[in-house]
Design an enzyme around this catalytic site. Sequence first.
Site, PDB file in Angstrom:
ATOM      1  N   THR A 156       0.818  -1.217   0.000  1.00  0.00           N
ATOM      2  CA  THR A 156       0.000   0.000   0.000  1.00  0.00           C
ATOM      3  C   THR A 156       0.850   1.263   0.000  1.00  0.00           C
ATOM      4  OG1 THR A 156      -1.747  -1.195   1.128  1.00  0.00           O
ATOM      5  CG2 THR A 156      -1.836   1.191   1.293  1.00  0.00           C
TER       6      THR A 156
HETATM    7  N1  ASP Z   1      -2.859  -4.182   2.687  1.00  0.00           N
HETATM    8  C1  ASP Z   1      -1.592  -4.454   2.179  1.00  0.00           C
HETATM    9  C2  ASP Z   1      -0.561  -3.391   2.456  1.00  0.00           C
HETATM   10  O1  ASP Z   1      -0.625  -2.802   3.478  1.00  0.00           O
HETATM   11  C3  ASP Z   1      -1.490  -4.989   0.840  1.00  0.00           C
HETATM   12  C4  ASP Z   1      -0.335  -5.918   0.816  1.00  0.00           C
HETATM   13  O2  ASP Z   1       0.158  -6.313   1.859  1.00  0.00           O
HETATM   14  O3  ASP Z   1       0.105  -6.239  -0.280  1.00  0.00           O
HETATM   15  O4  ASP Z   1       0.336  -3.129   1.735  1.00  0.00           O
END
Ligand code: ASP
Length: 332
Positions: A18
């Site tokens: 993210t």
């Molecule tokens: N929600 C995740 C992040 O914080 C997505 C991932 O881990 O690829 O990056």
Amino acid sequence: MEQLVRTNNIVLLATGGTISMKTDDSGAAYKALGAASLGENLSGIPNVSIEAVDFAYDIGYSVTHQMMLALAHQITQLCERGDIDAVVVCHGTDVMEEVATFVDLTVASRKPIVFTGAMRNASMPGYDGAHNLRSAVQVAMSEHAMGRGVLVCMDDTVHIARAITKTHTSRTSTFDSPNFGAVGFLNNDVVDFKGTPPSFRKYALPTHFVDVPLIWVYAGQDTSFLSLACSQSKGIVIAAKGIGHVPAWWMPVIRQAIAQDVIVVVASQCGSGSTSLQYGGVGSDRDLLDAGVIFAGYRRPLQARIELMCAISCGLAPAEIRRAFASPFGLE
Ligand code: ASP
């Protein structure tokens, strides 16, 4: 007299997540920022020189063992360079617990290695990636970060990789270290560490991974997953109930697996606390110990799995694996 201040040479290794995303016209978040763009958030930090490097893969919830091995190899090589003082890894938060633990277990360097990420992407109000990255670089510049193993810096808080867990789906304060507590904090650009670092056990960096299945015990679960896992693996981790309990009818399968040299590690699915001995009866902690399982202590199931996978993959003898897990926190 003019004082000489040393410049810290830090590699910013971008692996996706993210922290590197923006929302597109459809409203979905996709990767939009590489290492060089992320590095633009670091202007104004004095005495630092940043080398921006894009990792060969985007690591996220589709991470593979091969990507994890490649990441640990690349970080090892970076740390071996005499002109590099520290490595900051921008990473997705979903699998940070496992990947950062793997890097911690297998990269031997005393140089600071700091993982960071974001919970809000760069298009969202309150994008936390820029602040987290600046903080991670400040942690990496601290002489007190040396020799602490892999650190995770998010939301002004510093954790050790093998302790963290993602506790919330969206909050910026998602990471916690239930059994260890944070090891440091940032206040107005000042990094304060608590105490001195303990010495955790390391493993040789394997050339390939022997997979270890993780089985989460649920009410009334039959033995089909368990039997399948035991028949196909050299080791398994059971995320057991409470201090270490499984359904009574699992015991014959567990005993047979151990008789056939499968290493069975039992961790607790409680989220915090340690496995321990209290109860009698079939499927109890004492019954499991009698059957020959290895208890994970304070390691939570995901981290116990990564550690068992490292131990088996680098060819450790069963007695040595037992000795490693005998330290409830994974100390040397
Ligand atoms: N929600 C995740 C992040 O914080 C997505 C991932 O881990 O690829 O990056």
